[in-house]
Design an enzyme around this catalytic site. Structure first.
Site, mmCIF file in Angstrom:
data_model
loop_
_atom_site.group_PDB
_atom_site.id
_atom_site.type_symbol
_atom_site.label_atom_id
_atom_site.label_comp_id
_atom_site.label_asym_id
_atom_site.label_seq_id
_atom_site.Cartn_x
_atom_site.Cartn_y
_atom_site.Cartn_z
ATOM 1 N N GLU A 38 61.416 41.030 29.725
ATOM 2 C CA GLU A 38 60.281 40.151 30.072
ATOM 3 C C GLU A 38 60.318 38.816 29.325
ATOM 4 O O GLU A 38 59.336 38.405 28.718
ATOM 5 C CB GLU A 38 58.955 40.886 29.837
ATOM 6 C CG GLU A 38 58.859 42.168 30.640
ATOM 7 C CD GLU A 38 57.521 42.887 30.496
ATOM 8 O OE1 GLU A 38 56.717 42.507 29.634
ATOM 9 O OE2 GLU A 38 57.277 43.838 31.277
ATOM 10 N N ASN B 273 65.905 42.361 31.682
ATOM 11 C CA ASN B 273 64.978 43.127 32.527
ATOM 12 C C ASN B 273 63.664 42.354 32.677
ATOM 13 O O ASN B 273 63.171 41.781 31.703
ATOM 14 C CB ASN B 273 64.722 44.477 31.826
ATOM 15 C CG ASN B 273 63.990 45.480 32.679
ATOM 16 O OD1 ASN B 273 64.334 45.672 33.847
ATOM 17 N ND2 ASN B 273 62.967 46.123 32.120
ATOM 18 N N HIS C 2 57.266 47.125 39.577
ATOM 19 C CA HIS C 2 55.923 47.723 39.552
ATOM 20 C C HIS C 2 55.184 47.114 40.752
ATOM 21 O O HIS C 2 54.684 45.990 40.673
ATOM 22 C CB HIS C 2 55.216 47.390 38.237
ATOM 23 C CG HIS C 2 55.868 48.010 37.047
ATOM 24 N ND1 HIS C 2 55.866 49.377 36.840
ATOM 25 C CD2 HIS C 2 56.560 47.476 36.015
ATOM 26 C CE1 HIS C 2 56.524 49.643 35.711
ATOM 27 N NE2 HIS C 2 56.962 48.514 35.204
ATOM 28 N N GLU D 190 62.034 50.251 36.717
ATOM 29 C CA GLU D 190 60.714 50.800 36.363
ATOM 30 C C GLU D 190 59.843 50.966 37.597
ATOM 31 O O GLU D 190 58.637 50.705 37.567
ATOM 32 C CB GLU D 190 59.996 49.881 35.362
ATOM 33 C CG GLU D 190 60.792 49.584 34.118
ATOM 34 C CD GLU D 190 60.016 48.740 33.107
ATOM 35 O OE1 GLU D 190 58.786 48.623 33.217
ATOM 36 O OE2 GLU D 190 60.661 48.208 32.191
ATOM 37 N N ASP E 56 57.330 51.868 40.352
ATOM 38 C CA ASP E 56 56.206 52.715 40.757
ATOM 39 C C ASP E 56 55.445 51.961 41.833
ATOM 40 O O ASP E 56 55.563 50.751 41.961
ATOM 41 C CB ASP E 56 55.318 53.168 39.583
ATOM 42 C CG ASP E 56 54.976 52.097 38.580
ATOM 43 O OD1 ASP E 56 55.007 50.902 38.948
ATOM 44 O OD2 ASP E 56 54.657 52.447 37.432
HETATM 45 C C1 XIL Z 1 54.690 50.877 29.142
HETATM 46 C C2 XIL Z 1 54.619 52.356 28.799
HETATM 47 O O1 XIL Z 1 54.868 53.115 29.949
HETATM 48 C C3 XIL Z 1 53.260 52.664 28.223
HETATM 49 O O2 XIL Z 1 53.192 54.011 27.806
HETATM 50 C C4 XIL Z 1 52.979 51.755 27.048
HETATM 51 O O3 XIL Z 1 51.664 51.977 26.580
HETATM 52 C C5 XIL Z 1 53.112 50.298 27.459
HETATM 53 O O4 XIL Z 1 54.396 50.095 28.021
HETATM 54 N N1 XIL Z 1 57.082 47.045 31.499
HETATM 55 C C6 XIL Z 1 57.944 47.595 30.598
HETATM 56 C C7 XIL Z 1 57.649 48.926 30.023
HETATM 57 O O5 XIL Z 1 59.020 47.043 30.384
HETATM 58 O O6 XIL Z 1 58.165 49.042 28.723
HETATM 59 C C8 XIL Z 1 56.182 49.212 30.010
HETATM 60 O O7 XIL Z 1 55.989 50.555 29.575
HETATM 61 C C9 XIL Z 1 55.602 48.993 31.390
HETATM 62 C C10 XIL Z 1 55.777 47.561 31.822
#
Ligand code: XIL
Length: 674
Positions: free
Chosen positions: A324, A367, A402, A431, A433
């Site tokens: 990020e 990422n 996401h 990641e 979802d």
């Molecule tokens: C999230 C975790 O899933 C949570 O448990 C934590 O509280 C916060 O981070 N982007 C990312 C991940 O790169 O590391 C994050 O994970 C979600 C968003």
């Protein structure tokens, strides 16, 4: 916390349209039975029911202030914020079972934030797990703290406790419960995701509790890769300077190795979940952009990567080296994190250089989220192109993905993948979802059936896209194993989400079938809906019995274009309302090539005249600006051979009346309206 910059369409979906779809082919989420209560402390018997203080504070039964009934528990005489009432649950909680713990809290006279936690000990080593985070509590009323807790390891000491964040004021607790919903057996009569998707490994992000019991069984059965969701982040691995801890991550890595699962390392450098000491200078002050601070920060970064990446060596063959780092709202596209503010781009250069030195054969990734948003995507592309041209060893781009049930379009996701192909980098979905929510103001007690079906379509279409680009995409990871444990339950607001392939009881959802075998879900909303709403050839398609507004849109010419468009070009459009209800309708549009030459790539535009606003569209992508709608082909229906056609469907709002568009243009040229 970052903003929810995810909503391409903000109009809320109306619930009615897909209700006409009967989901007969796929079992819906298993209905939750009544929870089994394993602990109740209601303080109604005049005692403290086994609760005690965490040290020298005073615990007493009270009757003056209660949440319900005639008794509560009071804690007073606190001299530290961590002091509070605590209860031994060693013989109550079982490893691997997901408990919901709930407690009511009220301050006696001051205000503070209260939180609910578990203290556990294994081999003499103590750990603290937060169950419900800081929640504002006053003397004016009772506040509920609720959270989920799964014990992942064997313990010799286990206590639940309540503490406050900043003051030592006295407070009350009452009606504490712990319960669980019995797990269902992991299904063994359905295909494994990893067998159904063979183009690339499919992974899940996991926390400690997910390698034991049914969760471990589900993970082993369906997935071929894992990402520790938190255990490899800086706050877990180097909580204080040069003190490294692998207690969280080691069991996950050992599980992955013994079960033959690939491992994604996440993440070496991030602006979140990084302890404050990292950015504190030798003088004890927050670092600034001085040469000394930069040197110290980069030395800490190098030390961290050498230790963490070195600890796992070749066991972790893929790392998200930086996470990020893009902010598309900056003209240079670079996030103003402490990393950047102190070290400029050199923190990224250093991170990749050191990671490569430690792990010459690992794949090193950059990422980020929202990489389907063109501005973000393009800024990321520019950075990767620049750094690679400098020789910075970036092997791959990670797309977090996401996303949600109505955003983004497949075309946008496809453009995201296509953008990076010329760079010659690997691409991974890191990641994924799919939230059931399309705005942060929505909140469903249980996921609505139509959202779960929409979600299944998103998984189906997105995985179809990934398969199409199998030569580019080398891994797809879901950000979680099942809906009982998802970060979206607290992000961007606290509410129950259901973004994964398995439900809260670990059973396969329609989303799972969207990935594994889409023939098990209805083919698309338009097909299913129009088969249950009369496919009216002569006008009104309102479902019978609804308080039907006078909508009459006809495929047979009753709404005819006023002159100009008629017969003008080599395209013909059929616009139908296939279902309508107060406030919403479903539409179907067919565009046909009636010319003699093939059309390669199309853009179909029209104006709404009744204020209609499209909330969802499938089999095309859309932009709507006020009344003006422009739809564009997907990757698979862009070619219209002579005589050929493409169809797409949509859901829209309407108020007052719902006039059909009077004219359509295809690639800027007017079409015949049939
Ligand atoms: C999230 C975790 O899933 C949570 O448990 C934590 O509280 C916060 O981070 N982007 C990312 C991940 O790169 O590391 C994050 O994970 C979600 C968003």
């Amino acid at each position: 916390m970052r903003a929810l910059a995810r909503l391409a369409v903000t109009t809320l979906l109306v619930a009615a349209p897909l209700a006409a779809i009967t989901i007969t082919t796929v079992a819906s989420a298993a209905e939750d039975p009544a929870p089994i209560i394993v602990l109740t402390s209601d303080f109604e018997d005049g005692t403290v029911q086994g609760w005690s203080g965490r040290s020298a504070e005073t615990i007493a039964h009270r009757t003056a202030v209660t949440h319900a009934g005639t008794g509560s528990l009071a804690v007073s005489g606190r001299t530290a914020t961590w002091q509070g009432p605590s209860l031994d649950v060693l013989d109550v909680f079982e490893k691997g079972t997901a408990y919901t713990i709930s407690a009511w809290v009220r301050m006696e006279s001051t205000s503070d934030n209260a939180r609910l936690s578990v203290e556990r000990r294994t081999g003499g080593v103590t750990a603290y797990d937060q169950v419900a985070g800081n929640t504002a509590v006053t003397a004016g009323g009772w506040v509920n703290l609720t959270g989920r807790y799964t014990l992942a390891t064997d313990v010799e000491f286990l206590r639940v406790y309540v503490e406050t964040a900043s003051t030592t004021g006295s407070f009350y607790i009452d009606d504490v419960t712990a319960s669980y919903v019995p797990a269902l057996p992991v299904q063994t009569d359905i295909p494994a995701v990893r067998d159904a998707v063979t183009s690339f490994p499919v992974g899940a992000a996991i926390t400690g509790a997910e390698i034991v019991g049914d969760h471990g069984a589900l993970l082993r059965r369906h997935f071929s890769s894992v990402t520790p969701g938190n255990a490899l982040k800086w706050d877990a691995t180097e909580p204080s300077e040069n003190t490294f801890s692998y207690a969280q991550a080691d069991p996950l890595i050992a599980f992955a190795e013994s079960n033959g699962l690939a491992i994604r390392g996440h993440t070496l450098v991030w602006h979140n979940q990084t302890p404050a000491w990292v950015f504190t200078g030798a003088d004890g002050q927050p670092m600034t952009a001085t040469a000394e601070d930069k040197e110290l920060l980069l030395a800490r970064l190098e030390n961290h990567i050498r230790n963490v990446a070195g600890h796992y060596g070749t066991s972790i063959a893929v790392w998200d080296v930086v996470n990020e780092v893009i902010d598309e709202n900056q003209s240079d596209g670079l996030r103003r994190s402490s990393w950047f503010n102190v070290a400029g781009l050199d923190y990224i250069r250093t991170a990749f250089r050191v990671a490569r030195e430690v792990l010459p054969d690992a794949k090193l990734f950059i990422n980020d989220y929202n990489t389907n948003v063109p501005a973000k995507r393009d800024k990321l592309y520019a950075l990767v192109a620049q750094l690679r041209s400098e020789g910075v060893p970036i092997d791959g781009v990670g797309h977090q993905m996401h996303i949600n049930v109505s955003w983004p379009t497949i075309a946008e996701s496809e453009a995201m993948i296509q953008k990076f192909i010329p760079l010659g980098v690997e691409q991974q979905i890191t990641e994924m979802d799919v939230s059931i929510y399309t705005s942060s103001s929505e909140n469903f007690a249980t996921p609505p059936a139509e959202r779960l079906l929409q979600q299944a379509y998103v998984y189906r279409d997105t995985f179809a896209l990934f398969r199409k680009y199998a030569s580019e995409i080398t891994s797809v990871t879901l950000w979680g194993l099942a809906d009982d444990n998802t970060w979206l339950d607290t992000f961007p607001v606290t509410r129950k989400d259901a973004p994964l392939l398995f439900d809260t009881r670990l059973q396969a959802k329609s989303a799972y079938w969207g990935v594994v075998d889409p023939s098990k879900i209805p083919p698309s909303p338009s097909v299913s809906a129009s088969s249950s709403v009369s496919a009216s050839p002569s006008g009104s398609a309102s479902p019978s019995g609804s308080a039907s507004p006078s909508v009459s849109v006809s495929p047979s010419g009753s709404v005819s274009p006023s002159g100009s468009a008629s017969g003008a070009a080599g395209c013909a459009v059929t616009y139908r309302v296939t279902g309508s209800w107060p406030g919403g309708f479903q539409g179907d549009v067919k565009v046909a090539n009636i010319g003699t030459a093939a059309i390669n790539g199309w853009s179909l535009a029209w104006q709404f005249t009744g204020g209609q606003q499209i909330s969802q569209l499938w089999n095309a992508s859309i932009t709507q600006s006020g009344a003006a709608v422009t739809t564009t082909n997907t990757s698979w229906n862009g070619t219209l051979t002579p005589g050929g056609s493409a169809s797409f469907g949509f859901l829209s709002s309407w108020t007052g009346s719902n006039p059909a568009p009077a004219a359509f243009t295809l690639n800027g040229k007017p079409c015949t309206l049939l």
